[in-house]
Design a protein around this motif. Structure first.
Motif, mmCIF file in Angstrom:
data_model
loop_
_atom_site.group_PDB
_atom_site.id
_atom_site.type_symbol
_atom_site.label_atom_id
_atom_site.label_comp_id
_atom_site.label_asym_id
_atom_site.label_seq_id
_atom_site.Cartn_x
_atom_site.Cartn_y
_atom_site.Cartn_z
ATOM 1 N N PHE A 8 0.803 -1.221 0.000
ATOM 2 C CA PHE A 8 0.000 0.000 0.000
ATOM 3 C C PHE A 8 0.837 1.272 0.000
ATOM 4 O O PHE A 8 0.300 2.358 0.148
ATOM 5 C CB PHE A 8 -0.918 0.022 1.232
ATOM 6 C CG PHE A 8 -1.878 -1.127 1.286
ATOM 7 C CD1 PHE A 8 -2.967 -1.177 0.439
ATOM 8 C CD2 PHE A 8 -1.679 -2.167 2.173
ATOM 9 C CE1 PHE A 8 -3.847 -2.240 0.486
ATOM 10 C CE2 PHE A 8 -2.548 -3.229 2.232
ATOM 11 C CZ PHE A 8 -3.639 -3.270 1.383
ATOM 12 N N LEU A 11 -0.278 3.981 -2.413
ATOM 13 C CA LEU A 11 -1.535 4.593 -1.984
ATOM 14 C C LEU A 11 -1.315 5.537 -0.814
ATOM 15 O O LEU A 11 -1.951 6.591 -0.735
ATOM 16 C CB LEU A 11 -2.543 3.507 -1.617
ATOM 17 C CG LEU A 11 -3.984 3.929 -1.459
ATOM 18 C CD1 LEU A 11 -4.500 4.581 -2.739
ATOM 19 C CD2 LEU A 11 -4.843 2.745 -1.098
ATOM 20 N N GLY A 15 -2.190 9.227 -1.324
ATOM 21 C CA GLY A 15 -3.264 9.651 -0.431
ATOM 22 C C GLY A 15 -2.929 10.961 0.252
ATOM 23 O O GLY A 15 -3.797 11.808 0.458
ATOM 24 N N GLU A 18 -3.494 13.599 -2.266
ATOM 25 C CA GLU A 18 -4.930 13.846 -2.369
ATOM 26 C C GLU A 18 -5.402 14.761 -1.247
ATOM 27 O O GLU A 18 -6.201 15.665 -1.466
ATOM 28 C CB GLU A 18 -5.683 12.521 -2.318
ATOM 29 C CG GLU A 18 -7.186 12.673 -2.319
ATOM 30 C CD GLU A 18 -7.891 11.340 -2.171
ATOM 31 O OE1 GLU A 18 -9.125 11.348 -2.320
ATOM 32 O OE2 GLU A 18 -7.258 10.325 -1.902
ATOM 33 N N TRP A 47 -8.520 7.485 8.806
ATOM 34 C CA TRP A 47 -7.966 6.598 7.785
ATOM 35 C C TRP A 47 -6.793 5.798 8.314
ATOM 36 O O TRP A 47 -6.572 4.661 7.904
ATOM 37 C CB TRP A 47 -7.570 7.380 6.533
ATOM 38 C CG TRP A 47 -8.747 7.625 5.657
ATOM 39 C CD1 TRP A 47 -9.305 8.829 5.358
ATOM 40 C CD2 TRP A 47 -9.541 6.641 4.986
ATOM 41 N NE1 TRP A 47 -10.391 8.634 4.556
ATOM 42 C CE2 TRP A 47 -10.567 7.320 4.306
ATOM 43 C CE3 TRP A 47 -9.486 5.254 4.899
ATOM 44 C CZ2 TRP A 47 -11.517 6.656 3.547
ATOM 45 C CZ3 TRP A 47 -10.441 4.594 4.146
ATOM 46 C CH2 TRP A 47 -11.432 5.295 3.484
ATOM 47 N N GLY A 51 -7.008 1.941 8.156
ATOM 48 C CA GLY A 51 -5.930 1.280 7.418
ATOM 49 C C GLY A 51 -5.158 0.291 8.260
ATOM 50 O O GLY A 51 -4.781 -0.780 7.798
ATOM 51 N N ILE A 65 -7.063 -2.083 -4.833
ATOM 52 C CA ILE A 65 -7.223 -0.889 -3.995
ATOM 53 C C ILE A 65 -6.301 0.215 -4.474
ATOM 54 O O ILE A 65 -6.703 1.389 -4.542
ATOM 55 C CB ILE A 65 -6.958 -1.242 -2.517
ATOM 56 C CG1 ILE A 65 -8.065 -2.154 -1.994
ATOM 57 C CG2 ILE A 65 -6.854 0.013 -1.658
ATOM 58 C CD1 ILE A 65 -7.773 -2.764 -0.644
ATOM 59 N N ASP A 66 -5.065 -0.118 -4.839
ATOM 60 C CA ASP A 66 -4.132 0.880 -5.368
ATOM 61 C C ASP A 66 -4.669 1.502 -6.651
ATOM 62 O O ASP A 66 -4.568 2.708 -6.853
ATOM 63 C CB ASP A 66 -2.759 0.264 -5.631
ATOM 64 C CG ASP A 66 -1.936 0.116 -4.370
ATOM 65 O OD1 ASP A 66 -2.270 0.766 -3.371
ATOM 66 O OD2 ASP A 66 -0.963 -0.655 -4.410
ATOM 67 N N GLY A 69 -7.717 3.754 -5.772
ATOM 68 C CA GLY A 69 -7.226 4.943 -5.072
ATOM 69 C C GLY A 69 -6.494 5.891 -6.006
ATOM 70 O O GLY A 69 -6.685 7.104 -5.952
ATOM 71 N N ALA A 72 -9.033 7.647 -8.217
ATOM 72 C CA ALA A 72 -9.740 8.696 -7.470
ATOM 73 C C ALA A 72 -8.860 9.933 -7.305
ATOM 74 O O ALA A 72 -9.329 11.061 -7.471
ATOM 75 C CB ALA A 72 -10.174 8.167 -6.109
ATOM 76 N N ILE A 73 -7.582 9.726 -7.006
ATOM 77 C CA ILE A 73 -6.661 10.849 -6.852
ATOM 78 C C ILE A 73 -6.494 11.588 -8.170
ATOM 79 O O ILE A 73 -6.479 12.819 -8.221
ATOM 80 C CB ILE A 73 -5.305 10.353 -6.314
ATOM 81 C CG1 ILE A 73 -5.487 9.840 -4.877
ATOM 82 C CG2 ILE A 73 -4.244 11.439 -6.377
ATOM 83 C CD1 ILE A 73 -4.346 9.010 -4.388
#
Length: 88
Positions: A8, A11, A15, A18, A47, A51, A65-66, A69, A72-73
């Motif tokens: 992760f 991410l 993140g 983001e 988070w 997490g 998930i990566d 994510g 989304a970013i």
């Protein structure tokens, strides 16, 4: 201990980017900086807890998930650029 978080790492890095994008959008929109900072810290802590607890369950889905994510970013970054151009 940290081995379970290695899938992760991307991410985690993106993140944080983001979070910076969302914070800058709030500042541009004229939000109260103190409230925005407090809400941002609360979200980061939530988070972190989610997490930490969910890492063992989510490890098998790390690549999915990566991707979600990262997508989304990317979309939030495009939205931030569009809104900054539209507000100019």
């Amino acid at each position: 201990m940290l081995e379970e978080y290695i899938p992760f790492i991307g991410l985690l890095i993106f993140g944080n980017i983001e979070n910076l994008v969302l914070s800058s959008q709030g500042v541009v929109a004229g939000a109260n900086i103190l409230k925005l900072s407090i809400y941002s810290i609360i979200c980061v802590l939530i988070w972190l807890i989610v997490g930490t607890v969910g890492a063992t369950v989510a490890a098998q889905y790390a690549s999915f998930i990566d991707f979600i994510g990262g997508l989304a970013i990317f979309i939030l970054g495009l939205q931030a650029m569009y809104e900054s151009i539209a507000n100019k």
